[in-house]
Design a protein around this motif. Structure first.
Motif, PDB file in Angstrom:
ATOM      1  N   LEU A   1      87.231  45.124 -35.736  1.00  9.32           N
ATOM      2  CA  LEU A   1      88.235  44.072 -35.542  1.00  9.32           C
ATOM      3  C   LEU A   1      88.615  43.932 -34.071  1.00  9.32           C
ATOM      4  O   LEU A   1      88.920  42.830 -33.614  1.00  9.32           O
ATOM      5  CB  LEU A   1      89.478  44.357 -36.386  1.00  9.32           C
ATOM      6  CG  LEU A   1      89.284  44.330 -37.912  1.00  9.32           C
ATOM      7  CD1 LEU A   1      90.620  44.537 -38.612  1.00  9.32           C
ATOM      8  CD2 LEU A   1      88.629  43.027 -38.369  1.00  9.32           C
TER       9      LEU A   1
ATOM     10  N   GLN B   1      86.397  40.559 -43.163  1.00  8.57           N
ATOM     11  CA  GLN B   1      87.575  39.920 -43.755  1.00  8.57           C
ATOM     12  C   GLN B   1      88.386  40.922 -44.571  1.00  8.57           C
ATOM     13  O   GLN B   1      89.622  40.898 -44.538  1.00  8.57           O
ATOM     14  CB  GLN B   1      87.145  38.744 -44.638  1.00  8.57           C
ATOM     15  CG  GLN B   1      86.657  37.542 -43.861  1.00  8.57           C
ATOM     16  CD  GLN B   1      86.387  36.343 -44.751  1.00  8.57           C
ATOM     17  OE1 GLN B   1      86.819  36.287 -45.894  1.00  8.57           O
ATOM     18  NE2 GLN B   1      85.663  35.372 -44.224  1.00  8.57           N
TER      19      GLN B   1
ATOM     20  N   LEU C   1      90.307  43.050 -42.231  1.00  5.95           N
ATOM     21  CA  LEU C   1      91.442  42.294 -41.711  1.00  5.95           C
ATOM     22  C   LEU C   1      92.553  42.197 -42.746  1.00  5.95           C
ATOM     23  O   LEU C   1      93.739  42.318 -42.405  1.00  5.95           O
ATOM     24  CB  LEU C   1      90.986  40.903 -41.275  1.00  5.95           C
ATOM     25  CG  LEU C   1      92.061  39.982 -40.697  1.00  5.95           C
ATOM     26  CD1 LEU C   1      92.790  40.634 -39.529  1.00  5.95           C
ATOM     27  CD2 LEU C   1      91.437  38.648 -40.259  1.00  5.95           C
TER      28      LEU C   1
ATOM     29  N   ARG D   1      96.134  43.617 -42.000  1.00  9.66           N
ATOM     30  CA  ARG D   1      97.334  42.767 -42.043  1.00  9.66           C
ATOM     31  C   ARG D   1      98.404  43.388 -42.941  1.00  9.66           C
ATOM     32  O   ARG D   1      99.592  43.374 -42.602  1.00  9.66           O
ATOM     33  CB  ARG D   1      96.959  41.368 -42.542  1.00  9.66           C
ATOM     34  CG  ARG D   1      98.111  40.366 -42.456  1.00  9.66           C
ATOM     35  CD  ARG D   1      97.683  39.005 -42.962  1.00  9.66           C
ATOM     36  NE  ARG D   1      97.202  39.075 -44.340  1.00  9.66           N
ATOM     37  CZ  ARG D   1      96.692  38.042 -45.002  1.00  9.66           C
ATOM     38  NH1 ARG D   1      96.562  36.873 -44.405  1.00  9.66           N
ATOM     39  NH2 ARG D   1      96.286  38.176 -46.244  1.00  9.66           N
TER      40      ARG D   1
ATOM     41  N   GLY E   1      89.241  33.529 -38.373  1.00  8.35           N
ATOM     42  CA  GLY E   1      89.065  34.209 -39.651  1.00  8.35           C
ATOM     43  C   GLY E   1      87.838  33.773 -40.415  1.00  8.35           C
ATOM     44  O   GLY E   1      87.224  34.573 -41.133  1.00  8.35           O
TER      45      GLY E   1
ATOM     46  N   ARG F   1      88.497  40.408 -32.134  1.00  6.76           N
ATOM     47  CA  ARG F   1      89.915  40.053 -32.188  1.00  6.76           C
ATOM     48  C   ARG F   1      90.188  38.587 -31.843  1.00  6.76           C
ATOM     49  O   ARG F   1      91.202  38.032 -32.253  1.00  6.76           O
ATOM     50  CB  ARG F   1      90.744  40.973 -31.295  1.00  6.76           C
ATOM     51  CG  ARG F   1      90.428  40.895 -29.808  1.00  6.76           C
ATOM     52  CD  ARG F   1      91.226  41.967 -29.067  1.00  6.76           C
ATOM     53  NE  ARG F   1      90.990  41.954 -27.628  1.00  6.76           N
ATOM     54  CZ  ARG F   1      89.956  42.547 -27.034  1.00  6.76           C
ATOM     55  NH1 ARG F   1      89.071  43.210 -27.774  1.00  6.76           N
ATOM     56  NH2 ARG F   1      89.816  42.494 -25.734  1.00  6.76           N
TER      57      ARG F   1
ATOM     58  N   VAL G   1      91.611  36.806 -35.470  1.00  6.59           N
ATOM     59  CA  VAL G   1      91.883  38.128 -36.036  1.00  6.59           C
ATOM     60  C   VAL G   1      93.246  38.628 -35.556  1.00  6.59           C
ATOM     61  O   VAL G   1      94.079  39.080 -36.356  1.00  6.59           O
ATOM     62  CB  VAL G   1      90.765  39.116 -35.640  1.00  6.59           C
ATOM     63  CG1 VAL G   1      91.194  40.557 -35.912  1.00  6.59           C
ATOM     64  CG2 VAL G   1      89.482  38.796 -36.400  1.00  6.59           C
TER      65      VAL G   1
END
Length: 231
Positions: free
Chosen positions: A120, A136, A139, A143, A128, A124, A95
């Motif tokens: 998360l 997901q 994340l 991102r 993934g 961490r 992550v």
């Protein structure tokens, strides 16, 4: 001046035209919902904004600057964040590594993402491919935020997720708009959810805008939307 302005955009794949002479503008901190049945050009519009597909004609401007010929990576550096429908997280990275690979200097760093998505932080060090679908998606959004955008494009962010996760993500999107002033474009099959998260909306059919208006007005007259989005 609009943050993002599209003027008579014609775009598609190879020789195939999907969007035809589309025009729209998005102001700073504004939320736009993009609605329509499958295959009418919603994702194509997002890909065209990002510069991932062929542009046959028209203009895409960012804060008044013509970016029609800029590649996708340059558009990210200008401030356009992208959360694709497939999420596209790196499953062989943790992550934290997924977040750090997208890091640019700004108000959002890994600590800020963990504050936004405490799950998360707990995961961490997980790879993934060890995350649930909801994690997901968190994340993927995190991102995109690590690039510190001004505009966040979200393609089907609630697809396949449990209602409790959808509610959590909706609260996050509201917070991003309210507390950080993000502009958002949301493509979503759950039209009412997208409308509640947005200021304005457009409905697409066959690559053209067939209905547009204030999100609340379209919620109040949802039958007019249903005529275009019902299967």
């Amino acid at each position: 001046m609009a943050l993002l302005e599209i003027e008579t955009l014609t775009s598609g794949y190879g020789e195939a035209i999907v969007l035809e002479e589309m025009s729209l503008a998005i102001a700073e901190s504004e939320g736009l919902a993009v609605l329509g049945r499958n295959g009418v050009g919603k994702t194509t519009l997002m890909l065209a904004i990002m510069g991932h597909i062929r542009q046959f004609g028209g203009t895409v401007r960012w804060s008044g600057r013509d970016i029609s010929r800029l590649p996708a990576n340059a558009r990210v550096h200008l401030g356009i964040g992208w959360v694709p429908q497939e999420r596209d997280i790196f499953k062989s990275l943790t992550v934290e590594e997924n977040l750090m690979v997208a890091e640019r200097v700004g108000r959002f760093d890994a600590a800020a993402i963990y504050d936004l998505f405490p799950r998360l932080r707990e995961r961490r060090r997980n790879m993934g491919d060890k995350l649930s679908g909801g994690e997901q998606q968190m994340l993927a959004i995190g991102r995109a935020l690590m690039t510190n955008p001004k505009l966040l494009l979200l393609d089907e962010p609630f697809e396949g997720l449990a209602p409790i996760i959808v509610e959590e993500l909706e609260d996050t999107i509201r917070r991003l708009r309210r507390d950080y002033g993000f502009a958002t474009v949301i493509v979503e099959q759950h039209a009412e959810d997208a409308l509640r998260l947005s200021d304005r909306a457009i409905v697409l059919d066959r690559g053209r805008i067939v209905l547009e208006g204030l999100a609340q007005d379209l919620l109040d007259d949802f039958d007019s939307v249903q005529r275009w989005i019902a299967v």
